[in-house]
Design a protein around this motif. Structure first.
Motif, PDB file in Angstrom:
ATOM      1  N   PRO A  63       0.803  -1.400  -0.123  1.00 56.39           N
ATOM      2  CA  PRO A  63      -0.141  -0.036   0.030  1.00 56.39           C
ATOM      3  C   PRO A  63       0.801   1.662  -0.097  1.00 56.39           C
ATOM      4  CG  PRO A  63      -0.552  -1.453   1.876  1.00 56.39           C
ATOM      5  CD  PRO A  63       0.763  -1.954   1.269  1.00 56.39           C
ATOM      6  N   VAL A  64       0.381   2.249  -0.894  1.00 55.45           N
ATOM      7  CA  VAL A  64       1.213   3.477  -0.881  1.00 55.45           C
ATOM      8  C   VAL A  64       0.169   4.505  -0.127  1.00 55.45           C
ATOM      9  CG1 VAL A  64       1.846   5.499  -2.242  1.00 55.45           C
ATOM     10  CG2 VAL A  64       2.253   2.934  -3.023  1.00 55.45           C
ATOM     11  N   VAL A  65       0.802   5.196   0.935  1.00 56.45           N
ATOM     12  CA  VAL A  65       0.099   6.245   2.017  1.00 56.45           C
ATOM     13  C   VAL A  65       0.510   7.496   1.577  1.00 56.45           C
ATOM     14  CG1 VAL A  65      -0.469   6.635   4.164  1.00 56.45           C
ATOM     15  CG2 VAL A  65      -0.439   4.184   3.370  1.00 56.45           C
ATOM     16  N   VAL A  66      -0.445   8.657   1.369  1.00 54.38           N
ATOM     17  CA  VAL A  66       0.220   9.887   1.568  1.00 54.38           C
ATOM     18  C   VAL A  66       0.000  10.547   2.604  1.00 54.38           C
ATOM     19  CG1 VAL A  66      -0.415  12.012   0.220  1.00 54.38           C
ATOM     20  CG2 VAL A  66      -0.687   9.888  -1.215  1.00 54.38           C
ATOM     21  N   ASN A  67       0.892  11.392   3.102  1.00 57.11           N
ATOM     22  CA  ASN A  67       1.132  12.173   4.283  1.00 57.11           C
ATOM     23  C   ASN A  67       1.783  13.097   3.836  1.00 57.11           C
ATOM     24  OD1 ASN A  67       1.591  13.025   6.734  1.00 57.11           O
ATOM     25  ND2 ASN A  67       2.086  11.190   7.697  1.00 57.11           N
TER      26      ASN A  67
ATOM     27  N   GLY B 251       9.501  10.693   0.428  1.00 54.30           N
ATOM     28  CA  GLY B 251       8.967   9.394   0.857  1.00 54.30           C
ATOM     29  C   GLY B 251       9.633   8.341   1.445  1.00 54.30           C
ATOM     30  N   ILE B 252       9.249   7.323   1.840  1.00 55.34           N
ATOM     31  CA  ILE B 252       9.874   6.262   2.979  1.00 55.34           C
ATOM     32  C   ILE B 252       9.214   4.994   2.743  1.00 55.34           C
ATOM     33  CG2 ILE B 252       8.771   7.055   5.188  1.00 55.34           C
ATOM     34  CD1 ILE B 252      11.763   6.337   6.417  1.00 55.34           C
TER      35      ILE B 252
ATOM     36  N   PHE C  33       4.487  -0.562   4.092  1.00 56.39           N
ATOM     37  CA  PHE C  33       4.023   0.705   3.326  1.00 56.39           C
ATOM     38  C   PHE C  33       4.959   1.320   2.830  1.00 56.39           C
ATOM     39  CE2 PHE C  33       1.388  -0.113   7.229  1.00 56.39           C
ATOM     40  CZ  PHE C  33       0.167  -0.396   6.682  1.00 56.39           C
ATOM     41  N   ILE C  34       4.570   2.052   1.784  1.00 55.89           N
ATOM     42  CA  ILE C  34       5.383   3.311   1.147  1.00 55.89           C
ATOM     43  C   ILE C  34       4.631   4.495   1.461  1.00 55.89           C
ATOM     44  CG2 ILE C  34       6.031   4.344  -1.105  1.00 55.89           C
ATOM     45  CD1 ILE C  34       6.420   1.432  -2.166  1.00 55.89           C
TER      46      ILE C  34
ATOM     47  N   VAL D 169       9.193   5.292 -11.169  1.00 57.33           N
ATOM     48  CA  VAL D 169      10.681   4.775 -10.820  1.00 57.33           C
ATOM     49  C   VAL D 169      10.731   5.077  -9.525  1.00 57.33           C
ATOM     50  CG1 VAL D 169      12.843   5.866 -11.090  1.00 57.33           C
ATOM     51  CG2 VAL D 169      11.511   5.268 -13.151  1.00 57.33           C
ATOM     52  N   PHE D 170      10.023   6.131  -8.809  1.00 55.55           N
ATOM     53  CA  PHE D 170      10.219   6.441  -7.382  1.00 55.55           C
ATOM     54  C   PHE D 170       9.492   5.326  -6.425  1.00 55.55           C
ATOM     55  CE2 PHE D 170       7.966   7.957  -3.447  1.00 55.55           C
ATOM     56  CZ  PHE D 170       9.405   8.296  -2.770  1.00 55.55           C
ATOM     57  N   ILE D 171       8.376   4.949  -6.875  1.00 53.29           N
ATOM     58  CA  ILE D 171       7.820   3.550  -6.364  1.00 53.29           C
ATOM     59  C   ILE D 171       8.624   2.549  -6.441  1.00 53.29           C
ATOM     60  CG2 ILE D 171       5.679   1.982  -6.461  1.00 53.29           C
ATOM     61  CD1 ILE D 171       5.254   4.872  -5.171  1.00 53.29           C
ATOM     62  N   ASN D 172       9.390   2.183  -7.152  1.00 49.72           N
ATOM     63  CA  ASN D 172      10.133   0.898  -7.499  1.00 49.72           C
ATOM     64  C   ASN D 172      11.469   1.194  -6.676  1.00 49.72           C
ATOM     65  OD1 ASN D 172      10.912  -1.760  -9.032  1.00 49.72           O
ATOM     66  ND2 ASN D 172      12.430  -0.573  -9.890  1.00 49.72           N
ATOM     67  N   HIS D 173      11.989   2.269  -6.431  1.00 46.40           N
ATOM     68  CA  HIS D 173      12.938   2.480  -5.645  1.00 46.40           C
ATOM     69  C   HIS D 173      12.460   2.107  -4.295  1.00 46.40           C
ATOM     70  CE1 HIS D 173      16.428   4.898  -3.920  1.00 46.40           C
ATOM     71  NE2 HIS D 173      15.651   4.839  -3.015  1.00 46.40           N
ATOM     72  N   GLU D 174      11.452   2.647  -3.809  1.00 43.86           N
ATOM     73  CA  GLU D 174      10.875   2.264  -2.487  1.00 43.86           C
ATOM     74  C   GLU D 174      10.649   0.769  -2.277  1.00 43.86           C
ATOM     75  OE1 GLU D 174      11.362   4.187  -0.065  1.00 43.86           O
ATOM     76  OE2 GLU D 174      11.765   5.949  -1.373  1.00 43.86           O
ATOM     77  N   ARG D 175       9.916   0.199  -3.450  1.00 39.66           N
ATOM     78  CA  ARG D 175       9.943  -1.335  -3.435  1.00 39.66           C
ATOM     79  C   ARG D 175      11.069  -2.180  -3.174  1.00 39.66           C
ATOM     80  NH1 ARG D 175       7.662  -3.216  -8.114  1.00 39.66           N
ATOM     81  NH2 ARG D 175       7.038  -5.150  -7.118  1.00 39.66           N
TER      82      ARG D 175
END
Length: 108
Positions: A2-6, A16-17, A22-23, A35-41
């Protein structure tokens, strides 16, 4: 994952973290940045390999060692083995499909 916005994430460069499972991102548009989501994954995978809690200990320890080594916080951050792997492989969107276990070790 899950990707959460804060929108209250601290720091202007901190957008992001990955906090297993969670991301957390600062802005909605980052949810669409592959690309950003892949980095965090990649970080989520690293966290699982080290059983989550030890990952944070190793990450912080390596950051402190790099900070002493480089005497620059940004350079120390970019040279953490976990970050080096994630930055190098973030554009390869299929990377996690063939990534070998503990791949971050070659970036030490």
């Amino acid at each position: 994952m899950p990707v959460v916005v804060n929108k209250y994430l601290i720091g202007r460069h901190f957008v992001g973290i990955a906090l297993w499972p969670f991301i957390v991102v600062k802005d909605h548009h980052l949810k669409e940045d592959e690309v950003f989501i892949n980095h965090e994954r990649i970080h989520l995978k690293q966290q699982l390999e080290l059983l989550v809690i030890p990952f944070y200990f190793v990450y912080l320890t390596e950051y402190l060692i790099r900070l002493i080594q480089y005497r620059n916080s940004k350079e120390a951050y970019r040279n953490i083995s976990f970050e080096r792997e994630a930055y190098e492989m973030e554009t390869e969107l299929s990377y996690l499909e063939h990534r070998k276990l503990w791949s971050f070790i070659k970036y030490l």
